[in-house]
Design an enzyme around this catalytic site. Sequence first.
Site, mmCIF file in Angstrom:
data_model
loop_
_atom_site.group_PDB
_atom_site.id
_atom_site.type_symbol
_atom_site.label_atom_id
_atom_site.label_comp_id
_atom_site.label_asym_id
_atom_site.label_seq_id
_atom_site.Cartn_x
_atom_site.Cartn_y
_atom_site.Cartn_z
ATOM 1 N N ASP A 1 58.285 8.692 37.944
ATOM 2 C CA ASP A 1 57.602 7.479 37.472
ATOM 3 C C ASP A 1 57.645 7.383 35.950
ATOM 4 O O ASP A 1 57.631 8.401 35.250
ATOM 5 C CB ASP A 1 56.150 7.498 37.946
ATOM 6 C CG ASP A 1 55.559 6.101 38.039
ATOM 7 O OD1 ASP A 1 56.286 5.128 37.775
ATOM 8 O OD2 ASP A 1 54.373 5.991 38.382
ATOM 9 N N ARG B 1 58.321 2.064 31.534
ATOM 10 C CA ARG B 1 57.312 2.111 30.473
ATOM 11 C C ARG B 1 57.793 2.940 29.281
ATOM 12 O O ARG B 1 57.517 2.614 28.132
ATOM 13 C CB ARG B 1 56.007 2.695 31.035
ATOM 14 C CG ARG B 1 55.149 1.668 31.761
ATOM 15 C CD ARG B 1 54.051 2.317 32.557
ATOM 16 N NE ARG B 1 54.565 2.857 33.813
ATOM 17 C CZ ARG B 1 53.814 3.513 34.690
ATOM 18 N NH1 ARG B 1 52.539 3.724 34.433
ATOM 19 N NH2 ARG B 1 54.334 3.963 35.821
ATOM 20 N N ARG C 1 64.249 -1.909 30.365
ATOM 21 C CA ARG C 1 63.850 -0.983 31.418
ATOM 22 C C ARG C 1 65.039 -0.173 31.936
ATOM 23 O O ARG C 1 64.906 1.012 32.254
ATOM 24 C CB ARG C 1 63.213 -1.754 32.582
ATOM 25 C CG ARG C 1 61.836 -2.311 32.273
ATOM 26 C CD ARG C 1 61.306 -3.117 33.446
ATOM 27 N NE ARG C 1 61.169 -2.297 34.642
ATOM 28 C CZ ARG C 1 60.096 -1.567 34.930
ATOM 29 N NH1 ARG C 1 59.070 -1.544 34.087
ATOM 30 N NH2 ARG C 1 60.034 -0.877 36.051
ATOM 31 N N HIS D 1 65.897 3.931 33.086
ATOM 32 C CA HIS D 1 66.446 4.436 34.339
ATOM 33 C C HIS D 1 67.660 5.335 34.089
ATOM 34 O O HIS D 1 67.846 6.346 34.772
ATOM 35 C CB HIS D 1 66.829 3.277 35.250
ATOM 36 C CG HIS D 1 65.657 2.453 35.711
ATOM 37 N ND1 HIS D 1 64.517 3.028 36.241
ATOM 38 C CD2 HIS D 1 65.447 1.110 35.723
ATOM 39 C CE1 HIS D 1 63.654 2.076 36.557
ATOM 40 N NE2 HIS D 1 64.190 0.907 36.249
ATOM 41 N N SER E 1 62.531 3.191 46.415
ATOM 42 C CA SER E 1 61.703 2.988 47.602
ATOM 43 C C SER E 1 62.039 1.675 48.296
ATOM 44 O O SER E 1 62.712 0.797 47.735
ATOM 45 C CB SER E 1 60.219 2.986 47.213
ATOM 46 O OG SER E 1 59.887 1.777 46.542
ATOM 47 N N GLU F 1 60.018 -0.571 48.770
ATOM 48 C CA GLU F 1 59.306 -1.612 48.021
ATOM 49 C C GLU F 1 60.020 -2.007 46.730
ATOM 50 O O GLU F 1 59.739 -3.074 46.161
ATOM 51 C CB GLU F 1 57.882 -1.134 47.688
ATOM 52 C CG GLU F 1 56.950 -0.999 48.883
ATOM 53 C CD GLU F 1 57.226 0.245 49.719
ATOM 54 O OE1 GLU F 1 56.861 0.237 50.912
ATOM 55 O OE2 GLU F 1 57.806 1.208 49.183
ATOM 56 N N LEU G 1 70.974 25.021 45.364
ATOM 57 C CA LEU G 1 69.786 24.191 45.540
ATOM 58 C C LEU G 1 69.990 23.161 46.645
ATOM 59 O O LEU G 1 71.029 22.510 46.720
ATOM 60 C CB LEU G 1 69.474 23.459 44.226
ATOM 61 C CG LEU G 1 68.282 22.499 44.249
ATOM 62 C CD1 LEU G 1 66.973 23.272 44.296
ATOM 63 C CD2 LEU G 1 68.307 21.582 43.026
ATOM 64 N N ARG H 1 53.905 14.053 40.312
ATOM 65 C CA ARG H 1 54.099 12.653 39.944
ATOM 66 C C ARG H 1 53.901 12.511 38.446
ATOM 67 O O ARG H 1 52.894 12.976 37.896
ATOM 68 C CB ARG H 1 53.150 11.711 40.680
ATOM 69 C CG ARG H 1 53.404 10.255 40.279
ATOM 70 C CD ARG H 1 52.874 9.249 41.243
ATOM 71 N NE ARG H 1 53.338 7.904 40.880
ATOM 72 C CZ ARG H 1 53.327 6.865 41.691
ATOM 73 N NH1 ARG H 1 52.880 6.998 42.917
ATOM 74 N NH2 ARG H 1 53.765 5.686 41.285
#
Length: 238
Positions: free
Chosen positions: A15, A19, A28, A32, A60, A62, A126, A183
């Site tokens: 997250d 911002r 933005r 990313h 997600s 959403e 991993l 988070r």
Amino acid sequence: MDGLIMPNHVAIILDGNGRWAKAKGMPRNYGHVQGAKTVEVICEEAYRMGIQYLTVYAFSTENWNRPKEEVDALMKLLRNYMKTCLKTAEKNRMCVRVLGDKTGLDEDIRKRIEELETATKNNDGLHFQIAINYGGRDELCRCVQKLGKKVLSGEISPQDITEDMIEGHLDTYGIPAPDLLIRTCNEQRISNFLLWQLAYTEFYFTPVAWPDFTKNELMKAVEAYNKRDRRYGLVKEE
């Protein structure tokens, strides 16, 4: 790291990319891009620390509701990341798996995911899971649909359905539940992520935005994890 017990499986909600970029006067999408670079760094550092499984929440169900320009940029970044991830996996022997509803992605992305999973499935480094077009409720719905078809066909009866059977029909089948969820950017919710799998997971929230997340920040999370009493879910007494 002496004396610390490493969580076997760490899940991270990435997250704060947007911002973080806005605070620097950048678009933005810049956040990313930087966030994707942080994923690569943390994959390497996590495995060096002794963490065996790392799962990140990349996109997600959403997230499709975001502005089209941002979604398009994220899909472009995802396409590029699939190539980068393949090279990283070859270098570090990473076993990569994508969680989520792949049918909702463009055909070329699905093809790259298949190539990545196939090429890395036997790697012994991993275990890296990327949640793309993923939602915990959607995963559970798809699981119920699979089991429902088996009931209708007579393959199983409703009484046969157990927790183990449910887990075997989730996107994470064969992967141990997370010991620690991190988070970033000070949000304190799980946002429809791994709803079944997080039942007994320890949560760690940090104000640090994902692009600024480093090995030291990961270590802080592990140190906090070590202060928890895993038997009862309480903080250990000094």
